[in-house]
Design an enzyme around this catalytic site. Structure first.
Site, PDB file in Angstrom:
ATOM      1  N   HIS A 166     -38.346-149.395  40.703  1.00 37.88           N
ATOM      2  CA  HIS A 166     -38.037-148.083  40.136  1.00 37.88           C
ATOM      3  C   HIS A 166     -39.003-147.005  40.648  1.00 37.88           C
ATOM      4  O   HIS A 166     -39.225-145.991  39.998  1.00 37.88           O
ATOM      5  CB  HIS A 166     -38.085-148.115  38.597  1.00 37.88           C
ATOM      6  CG  HIS A 166     -37.259-149.199  37.993  1.00 37.88           C
ATOM      7  ND1 HIS A 166     -35.899-149.096  37.823  1.00 37.88           N
ATOM      8  CD2 HIS A 166     -37.602-150.435  37.535  1.00 37.88           C
ATOM      9  CE1 HIS A 166     -35.443-150.206  37.267  1.00 37.88           C
ATOM     10  NE2 HIS A 166     -36.452-151.044  37.090  1.00 37.88           N
ATOM     11  N   SER A 287     -45.098-127.987  62.536  1.00 38.46           N
ATOM     12  CA  SER A 287     -44.350-126.874  61.966  1.00 38.46           C
ATOM     13  C   SER A 287     -44.526-125.650  62.850  1.00 38.46           C
ATOM     14  O   SER A 287     -45.575-125.455  63.474  1.00 38.46           O
ATOM     15  CB  SER A 287     -44.861-126.580  60.554  1.00 38.46           C
ATOM     16  OG  SER A 287     -44.413-125.312  60.102  1.00 38.46           O
ATOM     17  N   GLU A 300     -36.768-139.245  59.511  1.00 32.93           N
ATOM     18  CA  GLU A 300     -35.859-138.277  58.900  1.00 32.93           C
ATOM     19  C   GLU A 300     -34.533-138.221  59.656  1.00 32.93           C
ATOM     20  O   GLU A 300     -33.455-138.149  59.041  1.00 32.93           O
ATOM     21  CB  GLU A 300     -36.509-136.897  58.870  1.00 32.93           C
ATOM     22  CG  GLU A 300     -37.622-136.781  57.846  1.00 32.93           C
ATOM     23  CD  GLU A 300     -38.304-135.427  57.843  1.00 32.93           C
ATOM     24  OE1 GLU A 300     -39.068-135.170  56.911  1.00 32.93           O
ATOM     25  OE2 GLU A 300     -38.075-134.629  58.778  1.00 32.93           O
TER      26      GLU A 300
END
Length: 470
Positions: A166, A287, A300
């Site tokens: 979980h 970035s 990703e």
């Protein structure tokens, strides 16, 4: 000035004398598949060579005609590999493109190649030949991926990492055990593709348009030449079956599920909140405005590309669900789905293998800190009491109280004094500290398939033997 005539393009040839006019240009564009099925060209040539040899074997072609046709087909192969064969939209599909070029090269003899076959069984043969080769390559990529996991796991048998359920801290694990879970998933992927391959490797060649042919062909012979293990025993099924494509898309989707799950973990591990891994420069980007950032692009992208693979599976299922027997033009839609699925899975396997090889480094100091800063050893306290004769449910309830008390005091279990332990239950002795040390917590889980170091080493031996399987 005299008028100058302008040469007009020849109208597209009609299919047969049944047709009085050519296709509307927009419909011709809409109908054509040459833009993508050119990928099947060498498979089409392989199938055509086998078909020509079979026709000669049964006496439909002479030996001279067979030699001429096969030579012409190999000439086309050479032209294609050199970039000299680039059929346009007027050819409609790769099958017509090959046939037209063959006739240009060898004359009327080339017109005999299409005897006893249809584009329906031809395209089915091509797609199976293509997919067979691609599945074999993807299975090799899976093996490379597994080898990389094996190498990484071998370095981290006694490195500990928090285990989660979980997404909450549950119990500490051997990092190797965690990594080998993905080895096992990949093993099922490898085996699953091998099973799909059995149903890909069936020949529809000779099924004709839908009903077979009146010519005395030898389907088993052409199948053998092409390396197929079996032939379709029903011509209707042979030309219309795409179960094998759906099975491949399903297996590919499961591969992507596994890669996506690993990607999600790496993304979490690389975050400032976890700090379990450092990303290498070769597999990450920065970035455009935040110079401090290092982004996990590879996982990703894998996570994102998983959805397109699922989409292709859904598209194939919907395409097939309402098709009456036998061939329908809808089936033209199978190719782009399969081509893109192959490219996506192959690319993702390669990228993830490189990422694991050189793109991440586990921060062992941080991992050691992580497994020592929580209550993931609480179960071992209950096990400790149970081993000393306390009923497990009683021990379980008591440990819950211990955790509650420790949290209120701002302490971890390792920080409790022996007096505090014994005040909770007289069965606690000084060996409780050894029992709840993270390395001991992991080592003690020595049941088959568990995270105990002895079991992990046995799992590595098993993994190594699997990697040697052909």
């Amino acid at each position: 000035m005299g008028s100058q005539s302008v040469e007009q393009p020849e109208p597209q040839q009609t299919w047969s004398q049944r047709f009085e006019s050519a296709l509307h240009p927009a419909i011709a564009q809409f109908n054509a598949s040459i833009g993508f099925d050119i990928q099947l060209l060498e498979c089409d040539l392989d199938g055509s060579v086998a078909h020509a040899k079979m026709l000669a074997k049964v006496g439909i072609l002479s030996e001279a005609e067979r030699e001429q046709i096969v030579s012409g087909l190999e000439t086309i192969r050479g032209e294609y590999r050199r970039g000299e064969f680039n059929p346009g939209i007027d050819e409609e599909d790769v099958h017509f493109a090959v046939e037209h070029r063959l006739i240009e090269l060898v004359g009327d003899g080339g017109k005999k190649l299409h005897t006893a076959r249809s584009r329906n069984d031809q395209v089915g043969t091509d797609l199976r030949l293509y997919l067979r080769g691609q599945i074999e390559q993807i299975r090799e990529q899976i093996r490379a991926f597994q080898q990389t996991i094996f190498n990484l796991a071998s370095q981290h048998v006694e490195t500990l990492i928090p285990g989660y359920t979980h997404l909450q801290r549950a119990q500490p694990l051997s990092l190797a055990h965690h990594l080998l879970a993905y080895f096992e998933m990949a093993q099922r992927d490898w085996e699953r593709l091998g099973d799909v391959l059995k149903r890909v490797n069936i020949s529809p060649l000779g099924c004709g348009a839908l009903a077979g042919t009146t010519f005395p062909i030898d389907r088993a012979y052409s199948a053998k030449l092409l390396g197929f293990e079996e032939i379709y025993h029903n011509s209707l099924d042979g030309v219309s079956d795409r179960d094998f494509a759906i099975e491949f898309a399903s297996a590919a989707s499961i591969i992507m599920v596994h890669l996506s799950r690993l990607s999600e973990e790496i993304i979490l591990w690389a975050s400032e909140e976890f700090r379990f891994v450092t990303l290498g420069d070769t597999c990450s980007t920065g970035s455009s405005i935040m110079p401090q950032k290092k982004n996990p692009d590879v996982p990703e992208l894998v996570r994102g590309k998983t959805g397109r693979t699922f989409g292709h599976l859904q598209g194939l299922l919907v395409m097939m669900k309402g098709l009456p027997l036998a061939y329908n033009k809808d089936l033209q839609e199978d190719k782009e789905a399969i081509f893109d699925t192959v490219a996506t899975v192959s690319g993702c396997l390669q990228a993830m293998t490189i990422l694991l090889e050189e793109g991440i480094t586990f921060r062992t100091n941080r991992l050691n800190q992580a497994v020592a800063e929580d209550f993931s050893n609480a179960t071992d306290v209950a096990d400790y009491l149970a081993a000393k004769g306390v009923p497990f449910r009683e021990a379980y309830g008591l440990v819950g109280k211990v955790v509650k008390t420790s949290l209120a005091a701002g302490k971890l279990l390792k920080d409790l004094s022996l007096e505090e332990w014994q005040a909770l239950h007289p069965k606690f002795e000084a060996d409780i500290y050894d029992a709840i040390a993270p390395a001991q917590v992991v080592s003690a889980r020595n049941s088959a398939g568990g995270t105990g170091f002895k079991q992990v080493r046995a799992a590595l031996e098993r993994a190594q033997s699997l990697l040697l399987k052909p």
